[in-house]
Structures are given as C-alpha cells and as structure tokens.
Design a protein around this motif. Structure first.
Motif, PDB file in Angstrom:
ATOM      1  N   GLU A  18       0.821  -1.216   0.000  1.00 14.07           N
ATOM      2  CA  GLU A  18       0.000   0.000   0.000  1.00 14.07           C
ATOM      3  C   GLU A  18       0.851   1.262   0.000  1.00 14.07           C
ATOM      4  OE1 GLU A  18      -3.083  -0.187  -0.575  1.00 14.07           O
ATOM      5  OE2 GLU A  18      -4.008  -1.887   0.457  1.00 14.07           O
ATOM      6  N   ASP A  47       1.691  -7.166   6.013  1.00 11.64           N
ATOM      7  CA  ASP A  47       1.467  -8.558   5.631  1.00 11.64           C
ATOM      8  C   ASP A  47       2.412  -8.978   4.488  1.00 11.64           C
ATOM      9  OD1 ASP A  47       0.294 -11.029   5.317  1.00 11.64           O
ATOM     10  OD2 ASP A  47      -1.504 -10.285   4.312  1.00 11.64           O
ATOM     11  N   ASP A 101      -6.450   1.230   2.123  1.00 11.31           N
ATOM     12  CA  ASP A 101      -6.509   1.867   0.802  1.00 11.31           C
ATOM     13  C   ASP A 101      -7.493   3.028   0.730  1.00 11.31           C
ATOM     14  OD1 ASP A 101      -8.823   0.477   1.007  1.00 11.31           O
ATOM     15  OD2 ASP A 101      -8.587  -0.678  -0.830  1.00 11.31           O
ATOM     16  N   ARG A 136     -17.526  -7.403  -8.611  1.00 15.25           N
ATOM     17  CA  ARG A 136     -17.369  -7.596  -7.166  1.00 15.25           C
ATOM     18  C   ARG A 136     -18.707  -7.434  -6.455  1.00 15.25           C
ATOM     19  NH1 ARG A 136     -12.179  -7.085  -4.750  1.00 15.25           N
ATOM     20  NH2 ARG A 136     -13.309  -7.180  -2.788  1.00 15.25           N
ATOM     21  N   SER A 209      -6.870  -3.531  -6.364  1.00 15.34           N
ATOM     22  CA  SER A 209      -7.205  -4.448  -5.281  1.00 15.34           C
ATOM     23  C   SER A 209      -6.150  -5.544  -5.173  1.00 15.34           C
ATOM     24  CB  SER A 209      -8.560  -5.081  -5.568  1.00 15.34           C
ATOM     25  OG  SER A 209      -8.774  -6.146  -4.671  1.00 15.34           O
ATOM     26  N   ASN A 210      -5.837  -5.934  -3.932  1.00 15.36           N
ATOM     27  CA  ASN A 210      -4.862  -7.005  -3.726  1.00 15.36           C
ATOM     28  C   ASN A 210      -5.494  -8.368  -3.881  1.00 15.36           C
ATOM     29  OD1 ASN A 210      -2.458  -5.540  -3.070  1.00 15.36           O
ATOM     30  ND2 ASN A 210      -3.561  -4.831  -1.267  1.00 15.36           N
TER      31      ASN A 210
HETATM   32  N1  UDP Z   1      -4.540  -6.930   2.540  1.00 18.75           N
HETATM   33  C1  UDP Z   1      -3.632  -7.666   3.319  1.00 18.75           C
HETATM   34  N2  UDP Z   1      -3.177  -8.868   2.849  1.00 18.75           N
HETATM   35  C2  UDP Z   1      -3.579  -9.380   1.648  1.00 18.75           C
HETATM   36  C3  UDP Z   1      -4.519  -8.648   0.885  1.00 18.75           C
HETATM   37  C4  UDP Z   1      -4.978  -7.440   1.362  1.00 18.75           C
HETATM   38  O1  UDP Z   1      -3.260  -7.233   4.411  1.00 18.75           O
HETATM   39  O2  UDP Z   1      -3.103 -10.460   1.289  1.00 18.75           O
HETATM   40  C5  UDP Z   1      -5.030  -5.623   3.038  1.00 18.75           C
HETATM   41  C6  UDP Z   1      -4.886  -4.454   2.063  1.00 18.75           C
HETATM   42  O3  UDP Z   1      -3.645  -3.811   2.201  1.00 18.75           O
HETATM   43  C7  UDP Z   1      -6.039  -3.557   2.480  1.00 18.75           C
HETATM   44  C8  UDP Z   1      -7.096  -4.550   2.901  1.00 18.75           C
HETATM   45  O4  UDP Z   1      -6.413  -5.765   3.238  1.00 18.75           O
HETATM   46  O5  UDP Z   1      -5.703  -2.745   3.597  1.00 18.75           O
HETATM   47  C9  UDP Z   1      -8.141  -4.800   1.807  1.00 18.75           C
HETATM   48  O6  UDP Z   1      -7.488  -5.216   0.630  1.00 18.75           O
HETATM   49  P1  UDP Z   1      -7.951  -4.731  -0.826  1.00 18.75           P
HETATM   50  O7  UDP Z   1      -8.203  -3.275  -0.832  1.00 18.75           O
HETATM   51  O8  UDP Z   1      -6.949  -5.251  -1.776  1.00 18.75           O
HETATM   52  O9  UDP Z   1      -9.293  -5.554  -0.990  1.00 18.75           O
HETATM   53  P2  UDP Z   1     -10.676  -5.086  -1.601  1.00 18.75           P
HETATM   54  O10 UDP Z   1     -10.971  -3.709  -1.069  1.00 18.75           O
HETATM   55  O11 UDP Z   1     -10.486  -5.095  -3.071  1.00 18.75           O
HETATM   56  O12 UDP Z   1     -11.629  -6.112  -1.090  1.00 18.75           O
END
Ligand code: UDP
Ligand code: MG
Length: 315
Positions: A18, A47, A101, A136, A209-210
C-alpha cells in the motif's frame, strides 16, 4: 491479548503493498483520532509487502511512537490473519478495523464509536453506494445469499472492513484460534449485541485491489466453510436425487431394450448423462476436499502466521 494496560481504543489496519496509499492514510487518519479526545493506539500489520510499505510504516512509527505499533510478518498470510495478529496485541477496550486503501473513510470512525459507546459489542459498517467493480458487487450479493441461507449470520454487508468490536469479542476471536477464517462473520457469531451503521465507501485511492480472482474465491470459501457444513449436506441430498433418477433411467433403458430391442442413436444421450453424473461426482470430491484440507491445516497445528518483529514503544 495483553491485559497489562488498557486503552479506550485500538485501530487495526492490515497493509499489503500500500505504498501509494499510506501517506494519505496517515494524513487523514491521525487527525481524526487525535480529535476524538480519547487515548488510542494504531496497529499496522505489514502482511509481507514487497513494496516500500515497510519503510513508510517504520517512518510513521518514528514520527508518532506514542500511538503507532507496527507488526511485521515475514511473508504474506492474508488480510484476516494480519488482523488476527493485531487483535492478539491490541490493548483497546474497543478495537476498530479499517482498510489501508482509504476505501473506508477514516472520517466515519466516530459513527462506529457512537454505536460501541451505546453498548453494541460488534458494529459493522454497511457500505452505502459501494465503489467497487460490478463484478465484485454481484459476486458479493451471491455470497451474501449463500451465507444467509446456510448460516445464521445476519448482516447486510459482510465485506465491509470498517468495523468495531468490544474487547470481549476480540478476546474471544483470539481464543478461538481460528484458521482460514473471515473475521466479521466470526465476530458476529461471538457477539451478544451486534448492530450495523451505514458508512460511506470510496474508490480505492491508488493501486489495484490485492485480491485476485483466485484469492477472492478462496476467501469466500473460507466465509462459508468456516461457519457451516450445510454445503456438504446439500450436496449429499442433491447427489442422492441424481442417483435415484439415474437408477430409474437404467431401469427404463433396460426395459426398452428387452421389449423393443436395441435402439439406434441412444448412445449420445447416455454419454451426456454419464458426463453429467461424473461432473456431479467431481464437484462433490472437490467440496469434500475443501473441508478435508481445512481440517488438515488445523490438525497439522502449524503457526498461522509468523511475526518477524514488532515496532513499538512500551510505556
Ligand atoms: N490486505 C492484506 N493482505 C492481503 C490482501 C490485502 O493485508 O493479502 C489488506 C490491504 O492492504 C487492504 C485490505 O487488506 O488494507 C483490503 O485489501 P484490498 O483493498 O486489496 O481488498 P478489496 O478492497 O479489493 O476487497
Ligand atoms: Mg480495497
């Protein structure tokens, strides 16, 4: 969870690659918390980021050592394990989670605290006007439907990570030692007095997104399999109906052959039926595999994650 000294509030933030969001997150989050007028701590879990997140978190710890703690994982163990590691160390009477994020605006934190102050022990943010891709959003609706039918967890937005829990709920989550879990659902099952509050949702400030499709599918499997074995039972019922029908079919085909003699062109129908039954079997084997795999992970008893070091200034 350390019981040595307690604070009114712990804020828990999982961080995975991030670097482009952290500076703005720091800029928006700390003023909101400073303005609350209660003592707090922020626990970041890095992480296993491969970018500069680690350096940025260390610099932030140096800038605000009074309220900042950083837990470093040696590798990537996933968002929910990152939260779990922070829960183990959190000292707050209320523990709040948030994404790094900026999809969860820090300015919404007081709304959740108003609900915990009012006595709710598990407060879920419900995203209004969710800013995610259509895929999503629809996938979430589907998973929501499956979850509400197969578990007795009732929440309108399980995926929102802007949430607040009482110290007791967090202690119970830590004690549960859950592996492959989905923290909002686990918290709900352990709470006495849950509620939801509407919160704003923003587009991811920077980066993507991660969650790859693969990680997303795994996470949603965790959500369902960690809380119910209903899929196994439903499958058994479905498979029983299929085998009863195919038995009838065998009788019909045998009867026809005896009475009318060998038929022409029935092979493909039969092949279709065989392939269908085979695929039903494969789905079943896969489903059982999901549960067996998870059971194996628990039985194996290996650490769920490894903390390589913690940056904190002990009082
Ligand atoms: N995150 C993490 N480990 C992972 C994937 C995500 O700690 O393996 C964290 C990421 O940094 C963020 C939160 O989990 O703070 C949500 O991730 P992301 O925004 O990618 O997910 P989305 O919003 O698309 O569901
Ligand atoms: Mg996000």
């Amino acid at each position: 969870m350390s019981t040595a000294s307690t604070l009114p509030l712990s804020v828990v933030i999982p961080v995975f690659n991030e670097e482009s969001n952290l500076p703005l997150l720091f800029k928006r989050l700390y003023p909101v918390l400073d303005a609350l007028g209660r003592r707090y701590e922020i626990l970041f879990t890095n992480d296993g980021s491969a970018d500069r997140s680690r350096e940025l978190l260390a610099a932030q710890h140096a800038a605000r050592p009074d309220v900042t703690r950083v837990i470093e994982f040696n590798a990537n163990y996933g968002q929910h394990m990152a939260i779990m590691a922070a829960f183990e160390r959190a000292r707050g009477d209320v523990v709040l989670t948030l994404d790094a994020d900026l999809q969860n605006p820090p300015e919404e934190i007081p709304k959740l605290l108003a609900a915990t102050d009012a006595g709710f022990d598990c407060v879920g943010g419900a995203r209004q006007d969710r800013q995610d891709s259509a895929f999503r959003r629809y996938a979430s609706k589907l998973v929501n439907l499956v979850r509400s039918r197969t578990t007795n967890i009732e929440m309108s937005d399980q995926g929102c990570m802007l949430r607040a829990y009482s110290r007791d709920v967090v202690a119970a989550i830590v004690r549960s030692g859950a592996v492959n879990t989905f923290i909002p659902a686990l918290a709900y099952t352990l709470s006495q007095n849950p509620t939801e509050v509407p919160v704003r949702h923003e587009e991811r400030h920077a980066g993507v997104s991660n969650y790859s499709l693969y990680k997303l599918v795994r996470l949603n499997f965790d959500l369902i399999t960690a809380f119910t074995t209903a899929p196994l039972q439903l499958f058994t019922m479905f498979a029983s109906v299929c085998s009863a029908l195919s038995f009838v079919l065998v009788l019909v085909l045998a009867g026809r052959r005896l009475i009318l003699g060998p038929e022409e062109g029935g092979t493909f129908t039969l092949l279709g039926i065989v392939i269908f039954l085979l695929s039903v079997t494969m789905v079943g084997v896969g489903l059982i595999g999901e549960y067996v795999g998870r059971t194996y992970q628990v039985v194996r008893g290996r650490a769920r994650y490894h903390v390589s070091h913690v940056l904190e200034t002990r009082e």
